[in-house]
Design an enzyme around this catalytic site. Structure first.
Site, short mmCIF file in Angstrom:
data_model
loop_
_atom_site.label_atom_id
_atom_site.label_comp_id
_atom_site.label_asym_id
_atom_site.label_seq_id
_atom_site.Cartn_x
_atom_site.Cartn_y
_atom_site.Cartn_z
N ARG A 75 11.75 -6.31 20.42
CA ARG A 75 13.04 -6.98 20.24
C ARG A 75 12.95 -8.37 20.85
NH1 ARG A 75 18.25 -6.74 23.77
NH2 ARG A 75 19.52 -8.08 22.48
N HIS A 119 21.24 -14.78 21.58
CA HIS A 119 21.13 -14.29 22.95
C HIS A 119 21.48 -15.47 23.88
CE1 HIS A 119 19.13 -10.93 25.47
NE2 HIS A 119 19.65 -11.77 26.35
C1 FCB Z 1 20.94 -8.55 30.44
C2 FCB Z 1 20.52 -9.65 29.50
C3 FCB Z 1 19.05 -9.96 29.56
C4 FCB Z 1 18.49 -9.87 30.96
C5 FCB Z 1 18.92 -8.60 31.65
C6 FCB Z 1 18.38 -8.44 33.05
O1 FCB Z 1 22.30 -8.68 30.73
O2 FCB Z 1 20.83 -9.34 28.17
O3 FCB Z 1 18.84 -11.21 28.98
O4 FCB Z 1 18.83 -11.01 31.67
O5 FCB Z 1 20.32 -8.52 31.68
#
Ligand code: FCB
Length: 447
Positions: A75, A119
Site C-alpha cells: 500500500r 495521504h
Molecule cells: C497514521 C498515518 C501514517 C503514520 C502512522 C504512524 O495515522 O496514517 O501516515 O504516520 O499513523
C-alpha cells in the site's frame, strides 16, 4: 501462530510524503506538507520530507526488499502534486510515469499494488484557495481521481480514496499539529464534510475509469471511558461519534450520526450549512472494502477545562507503551473489527487492516542486526487479534504493517521509527530488522 486462508493479503504500507523525497523533481508541485515542514517550529528538529527515504530514486531496491520479505501486497500513496502540480488542470506526465514504473515494478515482483489517492499532501495551490474547507477541493479531487484511475486502474488491485479523514480533520484543521496547521476546533467541520464528499465523488470517478476495487482507509479506535462518572461516559460517546461514526456512517449508512451533528450544531449552527441536498447520497457510493487503520484506543476523561472539546485523553494503565507513548492494545483491534460488523451489518464491506504498527527506538547493533523484539510481539499480537475477529464473524481479508521502512513521521520528524526495515537517513542504507525476518518466516509458514 494462526493460519490464514490462502489469498489473504499480507502487505506493508507507506505514504508519499513520508518516503519519496525528490520534492522538486519530475515536475512535482508544492504540497501543504512542504510548506508546513519548512515553517520553523512545526516539526521536531526542524526536519522535512525533502529527502526522506529517497524512495523516488530507490523504489526498485524497496520493491526488492518487499519481494524478499514475501509480501503479496504493498500500500503506497500517490502524491497529488506530482500528478497535478497546481491541484487542477494541467497534468504532469512525469509524475504519472513515476507511479507507472512503481506499479510495474511491483507486478513484476508478484506484489499487488494498493494505491491511496490522498495521504495528506494536498497541492499548496488548493490550500491557497481554502483547502478542504472549500467545497471546490472535493471536485478537484474527483478530477484527480479520474486521471489516476484512467492511468493505473488496469494494474492497481485496490484503490483507497483518502487516508484517515478524521486524523486529517483533527490534526490538520482542528488542532493544527499537522499541515495545513489550522486551529479551528470544531469550526473545522467543513473540512470533514468536504473530504467525505470528495471521497464519494472519487469513488464514482474511479469506477468510471475502470477501477476494480475501491475503498477508503479510515482511522478507528475503540473508545473507552476512563471512569464510571456520567461525565466520562458522555465524553466517551462524544469521542466515539466524532472519531469513528462521523467519518464512516455517511459512507455505509448514508447519514451523519445524530450525536456528531448535535455537537457541531452546538458549536455553531451555521456550520451545517455546508451539507447540501444530495451530498449524503454521493458519499454513500457503494464500496468494495473498508480499510481500517488501527493504533490504540481512545481512553477518555471529561475535563471541562480542556481546550479540546472538554475532553482529555488519559493514559491506559498496565500496558506496554511504544516509543511514541502509545499503549499496545491488540484486543482493541479485535473490538474495532467486530464492532464495524455489528454497527453496519449487511452494509459492512469486507475489511482490510490497512495500517497497524509501532514505533521503537531501534538501533543497528555492531553485528548489523536490529533487535526489535518489541515490534515482533506487536505484530504477532495484532495478527492474532485479526484472527480472533475473523473467528467472531468479521470478514477481514488483509493486514498491512505500518510501515515497510522507517520514514518521516509528520510532526515527529524522523524520531519515530515504525519500519520493518531500518533506514539510516545519512546514507540511505536499508537494514532489514529482526521483525522483517520474523515476518518473512511467518509468511513462509502461511504458504
Ligand atoms: C497514521 C498515518 C501514517 C503514520 C502512522 C504512524 O495515522 O496514517 O501516515 O504516520 O499513523
Amino acid at each position: 501462530m494462526a493460519h490464514f486462508p490462502s489469498g489473504f493479503v499480507w502487505g506493508a504500507a507507506t505514504a508519499s510524503y513520508q518516503i519519496e523525497g525528490a520534492v522538486q523533481e519530475g515536475g512535482r508541485g508544492t504540497s501543504v506538507w512542504d510548506t508546513f515542514a519548512h515553517t520553523p517550529g512545526r516539526i521536531k528538529g526542524g526536519e522535512t520530507g525533502d529527502v526522506a527515504c529517497d524512495h523516488y530514486h530507490r523504489y526498485r531496491e524497496d520493491v526488492a526488499l518487499m519481494q524478499a520479505l514475501g509480501l503479496n501486497a504493498y500500500r503506497f500513496s500517490i502524491a497529488w502534486p506530482r500528478v497535478q502540480p497546481d491541484g487542477r488542470g494541467r497534468v504532469n506526465e512525469a509524475g504519472l510515469a513515476f507511479y507507472d514504473r512503481l506499479v510495474d515494478e511491483l507486478l513484476g515482483a508478484d506484489i499487488q499494488p494498493w494505491a491511496t489517492l490522498f495521504h495528506w499532501d494536498l497541492p499548496q495551490a488548493l490550500e491557497d484557495s481554502g483547502g478542504w474547507l472549500n467545497r471546490d477541493t472535493a471536485h478537484r479531487f474527483e478530477e484527480y481521481a479520474f486521471l489516476v484511475g484512467a492511468r493505473l486502474a488496469d494494474r492497481v488491485t485496490g484503490f483507497m480514496t483518502l487516508n484517515e479523514t478524521y486524523i486529517h480533520f483533527l490534526l490538520g484543521y482542528a488542532l493544527g499539529q499537522h499541515a495545513p496547521g489550522r486551529t479551528l476546533g470544531l469550526h473545522a467541520f467543513p473540512a470533514a464534510h468536504h473530504q467525505l464528499l470528495g471521497h464519494g465523488l472519487a469513488v464514482r470517478a474511479l469506477r468510471e475509469a475502470g477501477a476494480r476495487s475501491i475503498g477508503i482507509a479510515n482511522n478507528f479506535a475503540p473508545v473507552w471511558p476512563a471512569g464510571e462518572r456520567d461525565a466520562d461516559l458522555d465524553a466517551a460517546n462524544r469521542v466515539d461519534a466524532l472519531h469513528n461514526h462521523l467519518f464512516t456512517d455517511p459512507l455505509l449508512r448514508g447519514e451523519y450520526p445524530a450525536l456528531a451533528l448535535d455537537i457541531v450544531q452546538g458549536t455553531d449552527p451555521a456550520l451545517l450549512d455546508v451539507i447540501l441536498p444530495g451530498d449524503l447520497a454521493v458519499m454513500a457510493a457503494p464500496l468494495d472494502f473498508l480499510g481500517v487503520n488501527y493504533y490504540q484506543p481512545d481512553y477518555v476523561k471529561a475535563n471541562p477545562a480542556s481546550p479540546t472539546f472538554g475532553i482529555e485523553l488519559g493514559r491506559l494503565p498496565d500496558r506496554d507503551y511504544t516509543a511514541f507513548g502509545w499503549p499496545v492494545v491488540p484486543e482493541g483491534l479485535t473490538q474495532t473489527l467486530t464492532g464495524l460488523k455489528a454497527r453496519y451489518g449487511e452494509t459492512c464491506p469486507p475489511l482490510y487492516v490497512t495500517e497497524s504498527g509501532c514505533s521503537v527506538n531501534d538501533v543497528v547493533d555492531q553485528d548489523g542486526r536490529v533487535r526489535d523484539d518489541f515490534r515482533i510481539r506487536y505484530h504477532e499480537a495484532h495478527i492474532d487479534a485479526v484472527q480472533d475477529a475473523i473467528t467472531q464473524g468479521a470478514e477481514v481479508r488483509g493486514y498491512f504493517a505500518w510501515s515497510l521502512m522507517d520514514n518521516f513521521e509528520w510532526a515527529e520528524g524522523y524520531s519515530q521509527r515504525f519500519g520493518l526495515v531500518h533506514v539510516d537517513y545519512a546514507t540511505q542504507v536499508r537494514t532489514p530488522k529482526d521483525s522483517y525476518r520474523w515476518f518473512q518466516n511467518f509468511l513462509r509458514d502461511q504458504a
